[in-house]
Design a protein around this motif. Sequence first.
Motif, mmCIF file in Angstrom:
data_model
loop_
_atom_site.group_PDB
_atom_site.id
_atom_site.type_symbol
_atom_site.label_atom_id
_atom_site.label_comp_id
_atom_site.label_asym_id
_atom_site.label_seq_id
_atom_site.Cartn_x
_atom_site.Cartn_y
_atom_site.Cartn_z
ATOM 1 N N GLY A 1 0.754 -1.015 0.129
ATOM 2 C CA GLY A 1 0.066 -0.073 -0.150
ATOM 3 C C GLY A 1 0.825 0.925 0.401
ATOM 4 O O GLY A 1 0.943 1.950 -0.739
ATOM 5 N N TRP A 2 2.040 1.838 0.997
ATOM 6 C CA TRP A 2 2.581 2.771 1.193
ATOM 7 C C TRP A 2 4.067 2.109 0.927
ATOM 8 O O TRP A 2 4.881 0.852 1.010
ATOM 9 C CB TRP A 2 2.370 2.850 2.691
ATOM 10 C CG TRP A 2 1.641 4.103 2.898
ATOM 11 C CD1 TRP A 2 0.216 3.171 3.299
ATOM 12 C CD2 TRP A 2 1.120 5.209 2.788
ATOM 13 N NE1 TRP A 2 -1.279 4.241 3.559
ATOM 14 C CE2 TRP A 2 -0.257 5.619 3.422
ATOM 15 C CE3 TRP A 2 1.494 6.070 2.242
ATOM 16 C CZ2 TRP A 2 -1.443 7.303 3.134
ATOM 17 C CZ3 TRP A 2 1.045 7.312 2.550
ATOM 18 C CH2 TRP A 2 -0.428 7.566 3.084
ATOM 19 N N GLN A 3 5.075 3.176 0.014
ATOM 20 C CA GLN A 3 5.605 2.471 -0.474
ATOM 21 C C GLN A 3 6.640 4.070 -0.013
ATOM 22 O O GLN A 3 6.359 4.839 0.463
ATOM 23 C CB GLN A 3 5.620 2.031 -1.900
ATOM 24 C CG GLN A 3 5.425 1.275 -2.292
ATOM 25 C CD GLN A 3 4.140 0.579 -2.197
ATOM 26 O OE1 GLN A 3 3.435 1.453 -2.738
ATOM 27 N NE2 GLN A 3 3.848 0.134 -1.970
ATOM 28 N N VAL A 4 8.324 3.933 -0.176
ATOM 29 C CA VAL A 4 9.086 5.032 0.322
ATOM 30 C C VAL A 4 9.571 5.104 -1.152
ATOM 31 O O VAL A 4 10.154 4.501 -2.075
ATOM 32 C CB VAL A 4 10.191 4.928 0.595
ATOM 33 C CG1 VAL A 4 11.394 5.952 1.016
ATOM 34 C CG2 VAL A 4 10.037 3.642 1.953
ATOM 35 N N ALA A 5 9.786 6.412 -2.056
ATOM 36 C CA ALA A 5 10.189 6.895 -3.333
ATOM 37 C C ALA A 5 11.228 8.117 -2.543
ATOM 38 O O ALA A 5 11.575 8.545 -1.382
ATOM 39 C CB ALA A 5 9.023 8.374 -3.622
ATOM 40 N N ALA A 6 12.322 7.200 -2.739
ATOM 41 C CA ALA A 6 13.798 7.595 -2.453
ATOM 42 C C ALA A 6 15.093 7.602 -3.754
ATOM 43 O O ALA A 6 15.159 7.501 -4.798
ATOM 44 C CB ALA A 6 14.660 6.100 -2.294
ATOM 45 N N SER A 7 15.541 9.025 -3.744
ATOM 46 C CA SER A 7 16.320 9.707 -4.515
ATOM 47 C C SER A 7 18.331 8.384 -4.344
ATOM 48 O O SER A 7 18.351 7.811 -3.832
ATOM 49 C CB SER A 7 17.705 11.305 -4.498
ATOM 50 O OG SER A 7 17.646 11.517 -2.463
ATOM 51 N N GLY A 8 18.566 9.415 -5.548
ATOM 52 C CA GLY A 8 19.799 8.083 -5.677
ATOM 53 C C GLY A 8 20.629 8.113 -7.172
ATOM 54 O O GLY A 8 20.098 9.213 -7.921
ATOM 55 N N THR B 1 22.537 8.159 -10.653
ATOM 56 C CA THR B 1 22.477 6.716 -11.762
ATOM 57 C C THR B 1 23.059 7.095 -12.351
ATOM 58 O O THR B 1 24.873 7.946 -11.792
ATOM 59 C CB THR B 1 21.142 7.721 -12.718
ATOM 60 O OG1 THR B 1 21.671 9.347 -13.482
ATOM 61 C CG2 THR B 1 19.514 7.643 -12.046
ATOM 62 N N ASP B 2 23.569 6.270 -13.322
ATOM 63 C CA ASP B 2 25.551 6.463 -13.770
ATOM 64 C C ASP B 2 25.872 7.915 -15.098
ATOM 65 O O ASP B 2 26.948 7.545 -14.870
ATOM 66 C CB ASP B 2 25.391 4.610 -15.437
ATOM 67 C CG ASP B 2 25.058 4.193 -14.643
ATOM 68 O OD1 ASP B 2 25.236 3.554 -13.140
ATOM 69 O OD2 ASP B 2 25.022 2.427 -14.620
ATOM 70 N N THR B 3 24.548 7.769 -15.207
ATOM 71 C CA THR B 3 24.656 9.413 -15.666
ATOM 72 C C THR B 3 25.684 10.681 -14.924
ATOM 73 O O THR B 3 26.340 11.540 -15.397
ATOM 74 C CB THR B 3 24.391 9.934 -16.869
ATOM 75 O OG1 THR B 3 22.675 10.197 -15.591
ATOM 76 C CG2 THR B 3 24.112 9.002 -17.527
ATOM 77 N N GLY B 4 25.120 9.887 -13.406
ATOM 78 C CA GLY B 4 25.444 11.153 -12.515
ATOM 79 C C GLY B 4 24.450 12.337 -11.777
ATOM 80 O O GLY B 4 24.326 12.960 -10.965
ATOM 81 N N ASN B 5 23.376 11.955 -13.049
ATOM 82 C CA ASN B 5 22.455 12.942 -12.069
ATOM 83 C C ASN B 5 21.255 11.750 -11.526
ATOM 84 O O ASN B 5 21.835 10.369 -11.565
ATOM 85 C CB ASN B 5 21.715 12.834 -13.949
ATOM 86 C CG ASN B 5 21.945 13.865 -15.037
ATOM 87 O OD1 ASN B 5 22.457 15.113 -14.178
ATOM 88 N ND2 ASN B 5 21.453 13.962 -15.350
ATOM 89 N N ASP B 6 20.567 13.121 -10.878
ATOM 90 C CA ASP B 6 19.647 11.474 -9.984
ATOM 91 C C ASP B 6 18.786 11.376 -10.895
ATOM 92 O O ASP B 6 17.816 11.695 -11.039
ATOM 93 C CB ASP B 6 19.180 12.444 -8.663
ATOM 94 C CG ASP B 6 20.500 12.957 -7.949
ATOM 95 O OD1 ASP B 6 21.547 12.563 -7.775
ATOM 96 O OD2 ASP B 6 20.416 12.861 -6.342
ATOM 97 N N GLU B 7 18.370 9.704 -9.604
ATOM 98 C CA GLU B 7 16.403 9.658 -9.929
ATOM 99 C C GLU B 7 16.505 8.859 -8.847
ATOM 100 O O GLU B 7 16.210 9.325 -7.853
ATOM 101 C CB GLU B 7 17.248 8.358 -10.903
ATOM 102 C CG GLU B 7 17.463 7.321 -9.695
ATOM 103 C CD GLU B 7 17.805 5.318 -10.767
ATOM 104 O OE1 GLU B 7 17.853 5.573 -11.448
ATOM 105 O OE2 GLU B 7 17.923 5.176 -9.464
ATOM 106 N N LEU B 8 14.704 9.240 -9.514
ATOM 107 C CA LEU B 8 13.752 8.662 -8.027
ATOM 108 C C LEU B 8 13.207 6.787 -8.122
ATOM 109 O O LEU B 8 12.794 6.763 -9.122
ATOM 110 C CB LEU B 8 12.681 9.544 -8.007
ATOM 111 C CG LEU B 8 11.913 9.779 -7.360
ATOM 112 C CD1 LEU B 8 12.539 10.370 -5.801
ATOM 113 C CD2 LEU B 8 10.219 10.758 -7.299
ATOM 114 N N LYS B 9 13.142 6.581 -7.207
ATOM 115 C CA LYS B 9 12.913 5.541 -7.645
ATOM 116 C C LYS B 9 12.114 4.626 -6.459
ATOM 117 O O LYS B 9 11.994 5.362 -5.422
ATOM 118 C CB LYS B 9 14.039 3.895 -7.294
ATOM 119 C CG LYS B 9 14.249 2.461 -8.237
ATOM 120 C CD LYS B 9 15.179 2.313 -7.535
ATOM 121 C CE LYS B 9 15.851 1.911 -9.084
ATOM 122 N NZ LYS B 9 17.270 0.779 -9.349
#
Lengths: 471, 450
Positions: free
Chosen positions: A398-405, A407-415
């Motif tokens: 039901g509830w999840q965590v969206a976390a920044s991290g 990427t290989d390019t050096g930019n950030d992603e949200l997962k």
Amino acid sequence: MKSRKGRAGYNLGTPSMVSYCERASTLPQGLKPRHFLALIAGLKACAAQKPKCRSLPLVGITNSIVIGVFVLFLLGGGSAHAASVWVDPARELARKIAEITGPGAVAVEVGNRSSLSKVDVAAVRTALEGELTAHGVHLAASDRASASVTVTLSENVREYVWVAEVRVGKNEKSVVMVAVPRPEAGAVPAVGSGVVLRKQLLWTQEEAILDVAMLDSPDKNSGAHMAVLDGSKVSLLHLEKGKWQKDQELPVQHDRAWPRDLRGRLVVGKDHLLDAYLPGVLCSTVQHGVMALECAARDEPWPVDAAESSPRFVLDAKKNYFTGTLLQRTNDAPGARRYVNLPEFYSAVALPREKYVLWIFTSVDGSIHALDGMTDQVWRGVPWGSDIAAVHTGCGSGWQVAASGKTDTGNDELKVYDVPDREPMAMSSGLNFPGRITALWAGSEAQALAVVRNVDAGRYEAYKVGFSCGE
Amino acid sequence: MRLAVRYFAVAIFLVGLPAWGGVRPRYGGMLRVAIAESLASLDPAEPDPVKSGDAVTRARVTPLLFDTLVRVDAEGRGHPRLAVAWQADRSYKRWQFWLRPGVKFWDGAPLTAEAVVASLSGRAEWKARADGEFVVIESEASRPGLLAELALARNAIMRRGPALVGTGPFLIKSFVAGKSLELAANDGSWGGRPFVDGVQIEFGKSLRDQIVAFQLGKVDLIEVGAEQIGKVESEGRKAQVSFPVELVAVVGGAANVREALSLAVDRKSIQSVLLRGGSEAAGGVLPEWMSGTGVLFPVQVDLEKGRQTLKAGQARAPAPTRAWTLSCDAGDGLARLLTDRVALNAREVGLSVQVVSSGTADLHLERIPLGSADPGVALGEVGRAVGAKVAVGLSAPGEIYLAEKKLMDEGAVVPLFHLPLASLVGERVRGFSEDKLGGWGLEEDWVEGP
């Protein structure tokens, strides 16, 4: 053509340049056949409006634009867009070339040293040749030409530079050139899998965006409203014809210097429009005839979301983290709260469970703490950044965590991660952003607000991120 | 890959380095830095940094201590520093600046318009005056590039007296001229306290010594010579490389000698053998990423044309055949290597060039920092270095091109290469991102561990 355009943001007095014909430059990409007649009509109408299109030589030019655009139209909608971008500078360069060669047979070569695509180069060539023809220049092979022109499409870091080396007979070579501003690229949305993430660009500005809040419309007939917080102001905006328009700026009054990694939070008020939480400063909107922002130096604990019962965190007023002191409502008495001491942390989420609430903290030392009221479990090696937000997707538990991290390019992603058995498990692929995530706040249940520092563009971009159950 | 595309790719890579990688910066720790040049003074205006040969180091160290009114990025856009807004009149002869409120010098004194004017006084090129709370800068010539001029390190704002007092992110803890500089975080910095507690800079460390210290973990940040970039990267380390921002040129000599030399030097070959990783063969003063007109300054070797040029010069003004002397900075290893190659190539067109150590040679191989991303201001900086006057107020590519040609003629400049600045950053440093112009924003860095 001057290259000072980018300074207008702070240069309060520089007059802006007006494009010669807005209709031609604002055509949508992906033209369909039925749009072509409208395009021709628009261009002809434009040519007829002398005051607005005064840099258009009327004889022959309109036809050459139409021919050029038609050729590009056959190549596809993107090419039609390219034509609208390149016609103006091509005309300028053709004029400069024709001033040297005069009418007659001229051999023209076009080379590309820039990052322009083949389609764009073809569009430039077509436009340039059309404009030269309009100046009485006949394109000819080099052995039959009285003049030769070598055009090089080059570029520097600010703009495209088109250079023409012109030689008439055996005269010395002449050089003319034009500078062409780069078209701005648009943001492209992306989706993940499992839990599907979608991002929508809300707002972009040069000053760091700290938070964005969607506001209730004053009346149902008016469009959406939004507030944007940065270190110096709260901007109030409304949506009009698909674009956010600024209504008012409310300055943030404060005496102390902000921390270098500034954080801030906007919370919609119950009896007033907004509260803005900043390090050591709390601001609230007041209505004294006009809307204003009243700020006071206060180490007020910050709410994790807008809910009345949400726990509050104390942010170190000189740093970028919460002190670990948590102010939480208790059931001991109405309005009663208690302080809980935790490690210093950057962000926290509460995941409702059937019989308890699982708290997760990203601590300053890089570890992740998961607290369920009984145990403090420390996760190490979890690929999360410092910023997390709770989202309710309805998938999994039901509830999840969206976390920044990263990427290989050096930019950030949200997962998105589910925590079914006290251990995080990825539930989506990464949603890539064009830079580093500098703020991430939970919004309504299945939404979050992510702010990204796009270093390449030199701006901060606020995205509304939506989460939903995918396949 | 086309040059420009490559630089944009480099730029994207640079800005895309895992500056923080989703992780917020931590406070604490010291940064240890080694630099080859030795600063005799921390005043960025004294002596003239262009002439004293330490412009790169000053440009890197000065922003740690002193702020400028504005910053100008590689794209030529102005950004607020001590000034939050500005306005120019239509002629660009009068500029007005709004100062950032609440800024204080290290000693707690407020930054005022008078203090800014005092810091900027004595400039021949413009006059600054306080107008209430504003700063007004006026010049007789149109100066559309004034923002880029004000962004130069030598125009940083400070109070001069028994000691220098600034508003920058770090305070001077100790300074031993030519040897070391220790900085402490300025808690009252208008941009926020830096993440690290301080910075220790050691001057006068040769590039070789820097590498050794780096490998031993004794320093966190070192310089990498343009000739070392390829080697460093072949060893698996990732150097931070800027755009090409330094001009290597031979200065001096008669016009026909310069033209013959330019046609004789095999830049591409020298580049592939001695210089790798971001260097650019240069036919013009400005690099391609700045001007976009590199096509007009060819770098191909043409020995036959070179010989004819010399003969034509000799025919116009007959003179006994002579050997030309060529010198360089004896302490600069790369300059010595390049000088030898230039002398060797010159013989191919019949030009006798003899390498000497004397500073009074006919020709001198110079390394000239361009100083700014604004092409007009960069030309001005090269002009200052070679003693040639460059018109101000240039901005359109056509104007820049003509001024560049004139500078090459009047300043007797034979451009050879454009070099990038490069650095190597230790593993415990986070957030480091050398900007496209080679600047170090150490106040944004943070370290893992003590």
